[in-house]
Structures are given as C-alpha cells and as structure tokens.
Design an enzyme around this catalytic site. Structure first.
Site, PDB file in Angstrom:
ATOM      1  N   ASN A 261       0.776  -1.211   0.000  1.00  0.00           N
ATOM      2  CA  ASN A 261       0.000   0.000   0.000  1.00  0.00           C
ATOM      3  C   ASN A 261       0.824   1.284   0.000  1.00  0.00           C
ATOM      4  O   ASN A 261       0.653   2.160  -0.850  1.00  0.00           O
ATOM      5  CB  ASN A 261      -0.820  -0.031   1.290  1.00  0.00           C
ATOM      6  CG  ASN A 261      -2.224   0.353   1.021  1.00  0.00           C
ATOM      7  OD1 ASN A 261      -2.437   1.352   0.355  1.00  0.00           O
ATOM      8  ND2 ASN A 261      -3.156  -0.436   1.494  1.00  0.00           N
TER       9      ASN A 261
ATOM     10  N   THR B 118       2.048  -8.444  -0.571  1.00  0.00           N
ATOM     11  CA  THR B 118       1.861  -8.284   0.868  1.00  0.00           C
ATOM     12  C   THR B 118       1.281  -9.559   1.440  1.00  0.00           C
ATOM     13  O   THR B 118       0.357 -10.137   0.874  1.00  0.00           O
ATOM     14  CB  THR B 118       0.957  -7.101   1.263  1.00  0.00           C
ATOM     15  OG1 THR B 118       0.662  -7.215   2.669  1.00  0.00           O
ATOM     16  CG2 THR B 118      -0.363  -7.100   0.529  1.00  0.00           C
TER      17      THR B 118
ATOM     18  N   ASP C  53      -0.387  -9.579   3.963  1.00  0.00           N
ATOM     19  CA  ASP C  53      -1.634  -9.204   4.642  1.00  0.00           C
ATOM     20  C   ASP C  53      -2.853  -9.295   3.733  1.00  0.00           C
ATOM     21  O   ASP C  53      -3.980  -9.252   4.210  1.00  0.00           O
ATOM     22  CB  ASP C  53      -1.509  -7.786   5.205  1.00  0.00           C
ATOM     23  CG  ASP C  53      -0.339  -7.660   6.159  1.00  0.00           C
ATOM     24  OD1 ASP C  53      -0.175  -8.560   6.999  1.00  0.00           O
ATOM     25  OD2 ASP C  53       0.427  -6.686   6.059  1.00  0.00           O
TER      26      ASP C  53
ATOM     27  N   LEU D  92       8.500 -14.309  11.405  1.00  0.00           N
ATOM     28  CA  LEU D  92       8.878 -15.621  10.870  1.00  0.00           C
ATOM     29  C   LEU D  92       7.803 -16.141   9.916  1.00  0.00           C
ATOM     30  O   LEU D  92       8.080 -16.968   9.052  1.00  0.00           O
ATOM     31  CB  LEU D  92       9.088 -16.624  12.013  1.00  0.00           C
ATOM     32  CG  LEU D  92      10.195 -16.260  13.011  1.00  0.00           C
ATOM     33  CD1 LEU D  92      10.148 -17.175  14.221  1.00  0.00           C
ATOM     34  CD2 LEU D  92      11.565 -16.323  12.340  1.00  0.00           C
TER      35      LEU D  92
END
Lengths: 401, 401
Positions: free
Chosen positions: A108, A136, A138, A295
């Site tokens: 983003n 990403t 996410d 991780l």
C-alpha cells in the site's frame, strides 16, 4: 540512444517469501524487451536517492534461479516515504539514468510512493512509465483477487496451527490452552488462513480472532470453556491487531476486556499474551502463547507453488504493462469464475489503490465472527498451493479382554 | 498363558517432531516378538491409572506409516509425577494386564517415573522389564551422544534463524535488530543449533546467547553495536532461559541487566522482549523479537531424516532390550569415532540418568561464550539431516556508465 531507455526496479515494505520471484519475473521479462539496462535499487527509493544501484541485467541465470525460491527482499526494502524535495532529486536521477520504466514491488505505502514519483516526473515533463507490482502477506490491497505473498504466509499459518493443534492435544493435561498470535494489520486474512489446518472435526483452530471481530472478555472466556469441555483443549489463532468491544487493541488499556491481575502489565502486552493471562486468571487453567511474528512472512519451508508462480507472473506482467505504454497502474490478479482455479493478470489504476485497504468481507466469516465460512475456504484453498503435510492418528481400538 | 506377557508403551513430557517414530519403532519391533498384546497408554502413566488404554498391536500398517512422520505424541503426554499410592495402583494394573515389558518414551522426569515404577514393582515381587526410550528437543539427557527430537528441533531453529537473517537484512533501515527466543531449558543446545543458519561470512546469527553464558547489559549492547556497524543489522538467538551476571533469568528483576524504562514491565517479560526493550531504550534503534516457543518442537516441515530414522531405531532397541531381559535401562545413541557419521544404539542404567542434565561442554562454545565452536558444528551437522534450504544472493555488479 535506445529509445526504450533503462528499466529500474525496487522492492519496498515488509518482505514476503515470494517477493524475489516477482523480482526475477521482472528481470527475465525485461531481458528480452530491449532495455539499455536493467537496474535494481537497494532498499527501494532510498537506494535510488543514495545511488546504491545494482546491474540486474548482468546477473547470471543461475543467480536468478536460486533467487526465485529465496525468501525476503534480495534488493533490500524500505519504509521510507520520500519528501517532496527527495522526489525532485529522484526524478533528476531517473533522468540521468535514462530510466523510462519504473517497477516498484510493494504494498500500500509503496503504491503511494510510486504514484508520487510518477506525478513529480510528470510535473517536470519527464516521461516515465510507473508500474506497481503487488506484494503483501496481509492480502489487504484492493482491486486484486489476492496478493502475492499471501498464499505462502497463509500456508505457513495453517501448518503452524496444525502443528500447534497436535502439540496442545498431546499436552492437554498440562497446558490445555494455546494462543498463536499472527500478523495481518487491520484485516483478518492471515488469522483466517489458519482454518486450513483442520483435517477432521474437532481439529484446531477452535477459535479464530480476526481484527474485524470485536471481542469481549466474557464472550471469549465462554468460548474457551466450551472448547475445553468439548475437545479437552483449545487452540486460538489471534490477530496481533485483535480488538476489544470498544475497538481498541487487545492488550492495551481496554476496559471492556476486564482485568488480568495475575499478569499485571496489561497496557504493554500483546493480544496473545494478554488473553493467555486472562484465561489463566479467570479460568484457572494454564495457557501458553506463541508469537512467530515476522517468521510467518519470510520462510523457505512454507512456499506455496501457486503463490511462487503467480509472484513471478505479476513481475513479468509489470514489465509488459510498461512496454505497452501503461503508467500509474498496479498489476492485479484476476480469478476466473468456476470451480477450477484459474488466475490471470490484469491492471488497475494506482490512484484507486494507494491508501486504501481491503478488510475481509462479511461473507467470509462464520456468523459469530469467530470462524470462517465455506466461501472463505473455497477462496483460499488454491492459493496455498499443494496439500499441507497430512498427519495420522491412532485408531481408538480397545483391548481384547 | 504366553510367558512373554504383554508390552505396554507410553509417551511423556513435551512432544517432539519424531516421538511418534519411536512409538512406531516400538510397535513394529514388538509385533514380531511374540507379545500377547501391545498396549498403549494415553497420556503416559495417567492413562495407565485411569484405564485409558489402546490396542496398538491391532493398528493397521498404514496407520503406523502415517504416524511415523506425524509430529507430537499420538498417545498424548503427561507431566504427572505419580504419588507413592499411585505407584502401588499402577503395579496392580500392570499385573492385571500381565504387562512384562514397559517402554516409556520421554525425557528426564519420565525416566525418574519409570525408575520408580520399576522399584515399586520389584518391591511387590512383580517381575517387569522397564526400558526408557529417550526423547527431548533440549538434548540435555546424560550418557547418550544426543537425543531423538533434537536433530529436528535444531534443524527448525537453524532454518528460522536463516529466514530471520534474510528478513532483518532486507529491513535493516527500519528494524535493524531482531531477537529470536528459543527453548532449551538449562542448556544451550537449541540456541547453539542456530549457528547452522550461516551460509557465508556475515550471515545470521550474529550473537548466540545460551543459558551457559552469563550476560551483562553493557557487554550485550556493545556486541549489538559492533554487529550493527559491521553488518547493518543484528540477529540474536537467545535462550528463553538466558541469564544475567548474577545467574538470574534475563527479564526477571536482575539488577546487573540495567533498567529498561522504555518498556516498563521488566519483571514479567521474557528474555527476548526484555533485551529488545534494552536495545531500543539504550541504543535508540528499533528492535523486534519473535517467540516461536513450542512451534519449534512440533513441526511437520522441519523433520531431520536422520533424527526420524534414529527415533524409530531407539524405539526398536527398547523392545530388544526388554526382550533380552534388561530392565531399568535407557536406550542411548552411540556415535562411532571418525569423520563419517555412524550411530548405533547402546544402553545405560536408568539410575544414572534420572534427575541429571547435560549442559553444553565448554569446548562447544567460542571463547567468549556468545557463539559456538567448530567442534560443535561438527557435532550437530549430521543430526539435522539433509541440507537446509539454500538461498541465493544478487551479485554486486555495478552499472555500466
């Protein structure tokens, strides 16, 4: 001078397990596109400003082959947001290098940086094609079906949850509650991916807490008690950004979450640590928590082959976009309708992406918000690649008497 | 009645990734040994006391095959230490079941439980062969070269450290210091295994903090500063039981560790959390910490093939020991001298094992205690099995001007 000029590429934001596959895709596609040079900037726009540049076109093929499956950002990454002055300097350097195609692999914030560089170049009358290649873990970029990096990170979360499930089951007489804290910023995509850990009814996770679900202490504790009664143990996957009823982060000073006196440092703990203390103090059972943190995002042992292939492909598509004269666009992943997974690349305007984030839609959650729906499982299953490690169980055969 | 009687097996203590391979080894070896029954107890001695028993001899071969690579304890584990009364009950049940061979797969505490059961049986004149099959990720059992479970857990720590190294390198402009907290009780074997993460000079880990090394805040901070100056980032692998100069756990109220005012909850934090806060407050650089915790010990994606094979073999050797009339022994792993790794099984008296622990010997540490020696690398390398995932790097080729 070759009218095509040079191509410049950088990586920005948090690394992923497949972001180098996108870089390799860019370099491989650009190699046959007639650029004068293929240049990499170290640590994104920071390396452009400081002149830390590397010749990517001269890298031997075996270097690229090895890099393809190497997690984290080989060029180095940055979270630096350039000032307006720095944008001016960047444009001057781009002009000096005769860069005509700029590919930025990031999330983003990086999309916004790229948009600003493009605008600054345009304002100074310098023609350059700016293409954003998404990454990403996410999965919170808008206008794309999913984001490279998410499939491998989701695979990792699912495997760790499966492992934590088996561990907690075995140790339920000692430590019957386990909380696994996972990343994901403001969206529950990664916490939700833990649902793939289940092989059979009753398997972990027994509770998923995404940031989209506002949690009350009583509700949470009641669910833990139910899981303990039913399974003898409870495995909870909680987003590090999980929130209480008033919307403030769990582990912060949220009065709706009740007190955790046994622990004593509620203001500063993370969500999993806080909820563990809550379980211990209120239910009087031992709870453990683990925080794999970064991780999750950078791992050489949880690569999704689908994610890896798509990451290279979005890199290649970024170069093709620039070659065809597109600018201020992001490459997107477009899933074709139908039961069989097929995904192609598309393009979206950068202006529609920067500074926006995609939460999980309501239909991907179970009704109570503490689990996912069948629709979400259908959505994510192809993204994590081949089958997860599958585990056996003893058959409950009674003794002959 | 068959004079050989029944064989009973259980799993106890924390699970490992290969403890089921030992269970499968026991069942496979016992299957051809003429026992009347092969019985498993759920949750170790607890299941014996409550009658939660399962017929292992009747498990189909494909169940055992799948179980072989399934992490965690399929029978369930326990940390229960039976009372003397419970020992009496246990002996009565063993007699009822006609159990003549008792195999207990576990660590230190389990060895002591087994020894006590054997003594109780002997006191009541009941003849039973008690054999301990070792497991522990902590590698802290005496009289054996190493312990099944350690190789896979060490492999996991090494891979995670390699991944954390690449991640931190890429993000060094943002989060230049990373601390990875790993298990290991009072010995540094697991923290030390992170040394295998290195592929080249300068690779992570840059600092290893085992519990054997007593740490002062100033010494620690000076080493972080040196790593930052040299590599631009610092990756630290710290044992969760790391200790300050006065021997008390780091993160507890140890005055030799200085204050960590920026964080505020020094008494209750873990070692990595505490040291991160110390770095942030004293060096004014961002530090992140991760705590994979129990995820280290139970993992389906970091199995060492050597560890897996040895785990099955110690299970088989346990049955052979009982069959040959041995009792009150633990199976050991005996490494043959020489450059090529060869390992066989042996036996040691239980009385010499229970309640003792093996720290890392001084010659396995670097002189300053913050790294390992070549001798340690030679020791551990064969135990972690095949090569770790190997990562590529861009060549630092300058631009043509």
């Amino acid at each position: 001078m070759n009218p095509k000029g040079a191509l410049l590429v950088g990586q920005a934001g948090g690394p992923t397990s497949v972001i180098n596959a996108s870089l390799v895709g860019v370099v491989r596609e650009a190699a046959s596109s007639g650029y004068t040079q293929i240049i990499g900037m170290r640590h994104g726009v920071s390396g452009l400003l400081t002149g830390e540049l590397v010749d990517l076109g001269a890298q031997p093929p075996d270097v690229l082959t090895r890099l393809h499956r190497t997690p984290s950002s080989a060029l180095g990454a940055t979270r630096h947001r350039p000032t307006d002055d720095e944008l001016g300097i960047a444009v001057r350097i781009l002009r000096q290098l005769d860069v005509r195609s700029l590919i930025y692999i990031g999330g983003n914030d990086s999309a916004e940086t790229l948009r600003r560089i493009g605008a600054a170049a345009s304002a100074e009358g310098y023609g350059i094609r700016c293409v954003h290649v998404p990454k990403t873990i996410d999965n919170d970029l808008v206008l794309t079906d999913h984001t490279p990096g998410y499939g491998s990170a989701g695979r990792h979360v699912a495997i760790l949850t499966r492992d934590a499930g088996r561990d907690t089951e075995a140790m339920r007489h000692t430590d019957p509650v386990k909380l696994l804290e996972v990343p994901g910023r403001n969206a529950g995509w990664l916490a939700a991916s833990s649902a793939l850990a289940r092989e059979a009814e009753g398997d972990a996770p027994h509770l998923i807490i995404p940031p989209e679900t506002l949690v009350s202490a009583e509700d949470f504790l009641a669910r833990i008690e139910r899981a303990l009664a039913k399974h003898g143990c409870a495995v909870v996957v909680v987003a590090e950004t999980a929130r209480g009823r008033d919307g403030s982060p769990i582990g912060s000073d949220d009065p709706t979450m009740g007190s955790a006196d046994a622990f004593g440092h509620r203001r500063l703990s993370g969500a999993a640590s806080y909820l563990s203390a809550l379980v211990a103090s209120r239910l009087k059972v031992r709870a453990r928590w683990e925080k794999p943190g970064t991780l999750i995002r950078t791992s050489g042992i949880s690569l999704s082959d689908v994610d890896l292939a798509e990451a290279e492909e979005v890199g290649r598509a970024g170069v093709r976009a620039a070659d065809s004269g597109m600018t201020d666009v992001m490459v997107t992943l477009v899933r074709e309708p139908g039961a069989v997974y097929r995904c192609t690349t598309g393009y979206a305007q950068l202006a529609g992406i920067a500074n926006r984030e995609r939460r999980m839609p309501a239909e991907y959650f179970a009704d109570d918000g503490y689990d996912v729906s069948r629709a979400f499982v259908d959505y994510i299953t192809p993204l994590v690649g081949g089958p997860l490690p599958s585990y056996g169980r003893l058959l409950p055969i009674r003794l002959r008497r």
